[in-house]
Write a protein that holds these residues in place. Sequence first.
Motif, PDB file in Angstrom:
ATOM      1  N   GLN A  56       0.820  -1.213   0.000  1.00  0.00           N
ATOM      2  CA  GLN A  56       0.000   0.000   0.000  1.00  0.00           C
ATOM      3  C   GLN A  56       0.857   1.268   0.000  1.00  0.00           C
ATOM      4  O   GLN A  56       2.038   1.238   0.316  1.00  0.00           O
ATOM      5  CB  GLN A  56      -0.929   0.006   1.211  1.00  0.00           C
ATOM      6  CG  GLN A  56      -1.856  -1.191   1.262  1.00  0.00           C
ATOM      7  CD  GLN A  56      -2.656  -1.369  -0.018  1.00  0.00           C
ATOM      8  OE1 GLN A  56      -3.440  -0.493  -0.407  1.00  0.00           O
ATOM      9  NE2 GLN A  56      -2.460  -2.506  -0.682  1.00  0.00           N
ATOM     10  N   ARG A  57       0.232   2.372  -0.359  1.00  0.00           N
ATOM     11  CA  ARG A  57       0.902   3.670  -0.350  1.00  0.00           C
ATOM     12  C   ARG A  57       1.087   4.138   1.089  1.00  0.00           C
ATOM     13  O   ARG A  57       0.330   3.763   1.986  1.00  0.00           O
ATOM     14  CB  ARG A  57       0.083   4.701  -1.134  1.00  0.00           C
ATOM     15  CG  ARG A  57      -0.176   4.317  -2.590  1.00  0.00           C
ATOM     16  CD  ARG A  57      -1.125   5.300  -3.258  1.00  0.00           C
ATOM     17  NE  ARG A  57      -1.439   4.898  -4.618  1.00  0.00           N
ATOM     18  CZ  ARG A  57      -2.420   4.061  -4.953  1.00  0.00           C
ATOM     19  NH1 ARG A  57      -3.190   3.543  -3.996  1.00  0.00           N
ATOM     20  NH2 ARG A  57      -2.644   3.744  -6.210  1.00  0.00           N
ATOM     21  N   ARG A  58       2.056   5.036   1.282  1.00  0.00           N
ATOM     22  CA  ARG A  58       2.348   5.488   2.644  1.00  0.00           C
ATOM     23  C   ARG A  58       1.149   6.198   3.273  1.00  0.00           C
ATOM     24  O   ARG A  58       0.953   6.132   4.485  1.00  0.00           O
ATOM     25  CB  ARG A  58       3.567   6.417   2.652  1.00  0.00           C
ATOM     26  CG  ARG A  58       3.399   7.683   1.833  1.00  0.00           C
ATOM     27  CD  ARG A  58       4.629   8.574   1.882  1.00  0.00           C
ATOM     28  NE  ARG A  58       4.423   9.796   1.119  1.00  0.00           N
ATOM     29  CZ  ARG A  58       5.277  10.806   1.103  1.00  0.00           C
ATOM     30  NH1 ARG A  58       6.390  10.738   1.803  1.00  0.00           N
ATOM     31  NH2 ARG A  58       5.017  11.889   0.391  1.00  0.00           N
ATOM     32  N   ALA A  59       0.316   6.875   2.452  1.00  0.00           N
ATOM     33  CA  ALA A  59      -0.854   7.575   2.988  1.00  0.00           C
ATOM     34  C   ALA A  59      -1.835   6.608   3.629  1.00  0.00           C
ATOM     35  O   ALA A  59      -2.588   6.979   4.540  1.00  0.00           O
ATOM     36  CB  ALA A  59      -1.554   8.364   1.875  1.00  0.00           C
ATOM     37  N   ARG A  73       6.369  -0.402  -2.293  1.00  0.00           N
ATOM     38  CA  ARG A  73       5.120  -0.823  -2.954  1.00  0.00           C
ATOM     39  C   ARG A  73       5.464  -1.546  -4.255  1.00  0.00           C
ATOM     40  O   ARG A  73       4.878  -2.580  -4.585  1.00  0.00           O
ATOM     41  CB  ARG A  73       4.244   0.398  -3.218  1.00  0.00           C
ATOM     42  CG  ARG A  73       2.981   0.141  -4.047  1.00  0.00           C
ATOM     43  CD  ARG A  73       2.086   1.381  -4.001  1.00  0.00           C
ATOM     44  NE  ARG A  73       1.067   1.408  -5.046  1.00  0.00           N
ATOM     45  CZ  ARG A  73      -0.111   0.766  -4.983  1.00  0.00           C
ATOM     46  NH1 ARG A  73      -0.386   0.011  -3.938  1.00  0.00           N
ATOM     47  NH2 ARG A  73      -0.991   0.869  -5.946  1.00  0.00           N
ATOM     48  N   LYS A  74       6.444  -1.021  -4.970  1.00  0.00           N
ATOM     49  CA  LYS A  74       6.871  -1.661  -6.210  1.00  0.00           C
ATOM     50  C   LYS A  74       7.563  -2.994  -5.929  1.00  0.00           C
ATOM     51  O   LYS A  74       7.382  -3.966  -6.672  1.00  0.00           O
ATOM     52  CB  LYS A  74       7.801  -0.719  -6.979  1.00  0.00           C
ATOM     53  CG  LYS A  74       7.118   0.573  -7.426  1.00  0.00           C
ATOM     54  CD  LYS A  74       8.059   1.536  -8.109  1.00  0.00           C
ATOM     55  CE  LYS A  74       8.385   1.099  -9.514  1.00  0.00           C
ATOM     56  NZ  LYS A  74       9.114   2.158 -10.262  1.00  0.00           N
ATOM     57  N   ALA A  75       8.336  -3.034  -4.828  1.00  0.00           N
ATOM     58  CA  ALA A  75       8.999  -4.289  -4.460  1.00  0.00           C
ATOM     59  C   ALA A  75       7.976  -5.359  -4.095  1.00  0.00           C
ATOM     60  O   ALA A  75       8.164  -6.542  -4.395  1.00  0.00           O
ATOM     61  CB  ALA A  75       9.960  -4.059  -3.294  1.00  0.00           C
ATOM     62  N   ALA A  76       6.886  -4.945  -3.452  1.00  0.00           N
ATOM     63  CA  ALA A  76       5.821  -5.895  -3.098  1.00  0.00           C
ATOM     64  C   ALA A  76       5.224  -6.505  -4.360  1.00  0.00           C
ATOM     65  O   ALA A  76       5.005  -7.729  -4.432  1.00  0.00           O
ATOM     66  CB  ALA A  76       4.743  -5.186  -2.283  1.00  0.00           C
ATOM     67  N   CYS A  77       4.975  -5.671  -5.359  1.00  0.00           N
ATOM     68  CA  CYS A  77       4.421  -6.170  -6.626  1.00  0.00           C
ATOM     69  C   CYS A  77       5.427  -7.069  -7.340  1.00  0.00           C
ATOM     70  O   CYS A  77       5.061  -8.097  -7.915  1.00  0.00           O
ATOM     71  CB  CYS A  77       4.036  -5.003  -7.527  1.00  0.00           C
ATOM     72  SG  CYS A  77       2.648  -4.008  -6.911  1.00  0.00           S
TER      73      CYS A  77
END
Length: 284
Positions: free
Chosen positions: A130-133, A218-222
Amino acid sequence: MASYYRSSEYLNLKPITQRTYRSTIEPFREEHGDKITSELKREHVKAIIAKLADRPAVANNWLKTIKILIRHAVENGMRADNPTIGIRKLRTGSSGYRTWTEAEIQTYYDKHPTGSRARLALDLMLFTGQRRADVVRMGRQHLRDGVLTIRQSKTGTEVEIPLHPTLRASLDALSKKNMTFLLTEYGKPFAVAGFGNWFRDRVTDAGLPEGLSAHGLRKAACRRLAEAGCTGPQIMAISGHKNLKEVQVYIQAADRLGLARAAVDKQVAADEERTRIVKPAREV
């Protein structure tokens, strides 16, 4: 600009998106707000962008802002044409936020053990995508039966994410007193910008290079999901992406890596077979 801020187009945006737009519109207003909208020409727009050619990402944000404002002006009769049509973004030579590598993740882990706020921050981002927000809002109210459910602040998409064992271990190490998972040193929830600055310091503490960001996780998670063989829809169910094309990039990269590994394995097997068949001269 004031007219756009009062428009339904702007008011219907998510608060986080409104803030993002304002962060570009306001600098543009300071420099060009005294100019007459109806007199803006195509060459003016191109000249504005050209002055920022040494900062292509900034130039492209300004171009996006100008296009939004001109479209609003056309729709509201402030001018008859749109001089921004066909003006292309500058090439940045970058794919955006850099994706964390496995070695970088391990280096961060080596510095920040389970039970630390720094470790929890990384685990929340890496195992939820998820995004930091949204990460700074996460808390026990979002957990039920081992599934974390949250509605993304940017898109409104609701995601349901079963807890990865590593993330569960980080959450189990938390005090049960607070609802929100990530808190500042004063026991308060993070502001989004404040979290970004704090996390950047934790990256520096680990001796990692500049350029590694929360969004890169987030990109690493994907990337990890793709390398595990997950399909596009499966990755989207975790990340909340609405466009299959966005996650297809990770799948294609994982496919290339898998094919390359298979190719090298075949090459190694062929080399071993040649060594077995062709004996050294002294053995003939």
